[in-house]
Design a protein around this motif. Structure first.
Motif, PDB file in Angstrom:
ATOM      1  N   LYS A 161       0.835  -1.212   0.000  1.00  0.00           N
ATOM      2  CA  LYS A 161       0.000   0.000   0.000  1.00  0.00           C
ATOM      3  C   LYS A 161       0.861   1.249   0.000  1.00  0.00           C
ATOM      4  CE  LYS A 161      -4.068  -1.900   2.261  1.00  0.00           C
ATOM      5  NZ  LYS A 161      -3.505  -3.154   2.817  1.00  0.00           N
ATOM      6  N   VAL A 162       1.989   1.187   0.704  1.00  0.00           N
ATOM      7  CA  VAL A 162       2.920   2.308   0.723  1.00  0.00           C
ATOM      8  C   VAL A 162       4.190   1.832   0.030  1.00  0.00           C
ATOM      9  CG1 VAL A 162       4.100   3.981   2.161  1.00  0.00           C
ATOM     10  CG2 VAL A 162       2.004   2.906   2.984  1.00  0.00           C
ATOM     11  N   PHE A 163       4.383   2.259  -1.217  1.00  0.00           N
ATOM     12  CA  PHE A 163       5.539   1.754  -1.954  1.00  0.00           C
ATOM     13  C   PHE A 163       6.416   2.893  -2.457  1.00  0.00           C
ATOM     14  CE2 PHE A 163       1.615   1.711  -4.323  1.00  0.00           C
ATOM     15  CZ  PHE A 163       1.891   2.553  -5.360  1.00  0.00           C
ATOM     16  N   PHE A 164       7.696   2.586  -2.602  1.00  0.00           N
ATOM     17  CA  PHE A 164       8.690   3.552  -3.052  1.00  0.00           C
ATOM     18  C   PHE A 164       9.063   3.263  -4.505  1.00  0.00           C
ATOM     19  CE2 PHE A 164      10.975   5.267   0.982  1.00  0.00           C
ATOM     20  CZ  PHE A 164       9.759   5.529   1.558  1.00  0.00           C
ATOM     21  N   VAL A 165       9.924   4.116  -5.073  1.00  0.00           N
ATOM     22  CA  VAL A 165      10.424   3.887  -6.430  1.00  0.00           C
ATOM     23  C   VAL A 165      11.103   2.517  -6.501  1.00  0.00           C
ATOM     24  CG1 VAL A 165      11.967   4.729  -8.244  1.00  0.00           C
ATOM     25  CG2 VAL A 165      10.714   6.352  -6.848  1.00  0.00           C
ATOM     26  N   GLY A 166      11.821   2.156  -5.417  1.00  0.00           N
ATOM     27  CA  GLY A 166      12.492   0.860  -5.366  1.00  0.00           C
ATOM     28  C   GLY A 166      11.523  -0.294  -5.593  1.00  0.00           C
TER      29      GLY A 166
END
Lengths: 283, 270
Positions: A227-232
């Motif tokens: 739900k909370v994701f980064f570019v990585g």
């Protein structure tokens, strides 16, 4: 053999490794970012800006990274500074090293294992269960931006404490005494003497943490639960699941450019803050 | 202020303590403590997948650390006497290697090597003549070691160079005046003085390689390292077995760290 030839020979193997395993791969990312996706994934040579035009499709990942990386860095700084100050200025020298090592030890153990411990603490049977027993029901902590921020602070706190400690430890205590003797209150001494002199340490800590956070994958993967994701996380998805190498390369290249720009601006700001002091500690 | 520090220490160690505690859980469910048992340690050590992953991780970490400390030390010594654009380019590459996120190193290595291998494998087949038995290049331990060595070598160069910078230039000159060959000077004067830094670089490289997940995730091919095993297990749900593995890994890192500290202390005294 001349001195010069010998030096060249000494750096040749590592130079070759840097060329093959760093320069060549990064050039591939750059070239691939102008290509197209093959019918079954991978890459087809082309020259198009289509991949860059499609970047807004992954806007959420960039937005999350650009909000939570600076926020996490700031939170880690606010928690680390008082601890570093206590250790460097207020602790008996006998205990200093031991207490500092105790802060750093967790950093040298697997960040993967340390991060997943928070699945216990923030998960249904952890803190929410405790809160439930005192009447606060239905608190959701895991898989929220809060959980990711806690994971970031936890993971990178040692890296923030260390450079600040080093800067404060070098501080000449006589300066603080002089300030007090001249009638400054402790708070004034801190704000006008201690804090400015610790800026290089703060700058180093913030930069180290920020750089690592920009490429973070594990913490959002474990504590953000998709739900909370980064570019990585977007990059893992693009390269290992959907196998869209051209688009993934454009995302990766954009990440590098954003990092270079922010770090450059940041270093300029620190340098300006330190006018007259050339020795801004970078590494 | 003291209370504050105490709270931060609890924050740093509570999660580690929780993992260690739950690794002794007798029950099968991870978050419900049902009495003390060491059975999960036995299970973990008898699990062939865990042991295979551990073996891969140890081999990769050992070769990486050995190569990185040798190549890094040679480069640090060579760079001492080098000036001009070559030096500037080398410094820039080291800076880039350390600054680029691990995930970008991982994907870049993946696409570059897979593409190069796809081009080279038919060539090798042709040269070999016998297409069925020709060796094929693929992602695996080799590519993982190469990627880890590139990154950790940059760290070793930075560490060793810092140590070389503190050495007296006159020591080398004195040695040369006394008719030592450059190699003799290196072996008998420089190397003993930088040995602690080289060793610290070795242990740092070992720990990095052993703990790395993100680069291995992309370039290890079909190989499974311990962090990859742990990550995919967590995806399926946290078990006491994973906690037991985690506790053992953390304990091993701790021992390694203490050994490194002791060696560095000793080096400082001489």
């Amino acid at each position: 053999m001349t001195q010069r030839a010998r030096n060249w020979l000494l750096i040749a193997p590592s130079g070759a490794l840097l060329l093959v395993m760093l320069v060549l791969p990064l050039s591939f990312v750059f070239v691939f970012s102008f290509g197209e996706r093959g019918p079954s994934g991978g890459y087809v040579p082309a020259f198009t800006l289509e991949q860059y035009a499609n970047l807004p499709a992954r806007w959420t990942a960039f937005k999350n990274t650009l909000i939570l990386a600076p926020l996490g860095t700031l939170a880690a700084l606010l928690i680390a500074y008082p601890l570093a100050y206590q250790l460097a200025v207020r602790t008996d020298p006998k205990w200093k090293t031991l207490l500092l090592v105790l802060v750093i030890v967790p950093f040298w153990t697997s960040i993967l294992i340390r991060s997943y411990a928070w699945i216990y603490i923030l998960g249904g049977q952890g803190i929410p269960a405790l809160l439930g027993s005192i009447g606060i029901e239905n608190v959701r902590l895991i898989y929220t931006p809060f959980a990711v921020t806690i994971g970031i602070i936890y993971g990178y706190l040692p890296l923030m404490v260390f450079p600040i400690y080093v800067a404060l430890d070098r501080l000449d205590m006589r300066l603080l005494e002089a300030s007090g003797d001249l009638g400054a209150r402790p708070m004034t001494t801190f704000l006008r003497v201690t804090l400015p002199l610790s800026v290089p340490g703060v700058a180093t800590g913030c930069m180290l943490v920020f750089i690592l956070l920009m490429g973070e994958f594990l913490i959002p993967a474990l504590l953000g639960g998709g739900k909370v994701f980064f570019v990585g996380n977007a990059l893992v998805d693009l390269f290992l699941q959907s196998r869209n190498w051209a688009y993934g390369s454009a995302v990766a290249f954009t990440l590098i450019v954003i990092m270079l720009i922010t770090v450059t601006i940041y270093m300029r700001l620190i340098a300006r803050l330190q006018t007259g002091r050339e020795d801004v500690a970078v590494m | 202020m003291r209370l504050y520090s105490l709270v931060v220490y609890v924050f740093l160690y509570a999660p580690i303590a929780i993992i260690a505690l739950f690794s002794f859980n007798a029950g099968r469910h991870a978050s419900d403590f049902q009495g003390f048992s060491i059975q999960w340690y036995g299970r973990a050590l008898n699990n062939p997948f865990v042991m295979d992953a551990l073996e891969t991780s140890l081999i990769v970490a050992f070769i990486t650390a050995t190569l990185a400390s040798i190549l890094g030390t040679l480069a640090a010594v060579g760079l001492q006497g080098l000036r001009g654009p070559a030096r500037a380019i080398f410094d820039a590459l080291i800076y880039i290697a350390v600054m680029i996120p691990g995930i970008v190193i991982g994907i870049a290595t993946l696409i570059a090597l897979v593409t190069v291998f796809d081009v080279m494998n038919p060539w090798i087949e042709n040269l070999w003549g016998d297409a069925d038995n020709a060796p094929t290049l693929s992602m695996g331990r080799g590519s993982l070691i190469a990627a880890h060595t590139m990154f950790t070598m940059a760290l070793v160069i930075i560490i060793v160079r810092a140590r070389l910078g503190t050495l007296e230039q006159s020591l080398g000159e004195a040695s040369a005046d006394l008719y030592a060959t450059p190699l003799g000077t290196f072996r008998q004067v420089t190397l003993p003085l930088i040995a602690p830094a080289v060793l610290a670089g070795f242990l740092l490289s070992f720990t990095f390689s052993f703990d790395d997940f993100i680069i291995a995730f992309f370039v290890a091919g079909s190989e499974t390292t311990l962090p990859i095993y742990i990550f995919s297990s967590i995806r399926r749900g946290v078990t006491p077995e994973i906690n037991a593995i985690g506790t053992m890994v953390m304990l091993a890192s701790l021992v390694l760290l203490i050994v490194a500290q002791l060696i560095l202390r000793r080096g400082d005294r001489t």
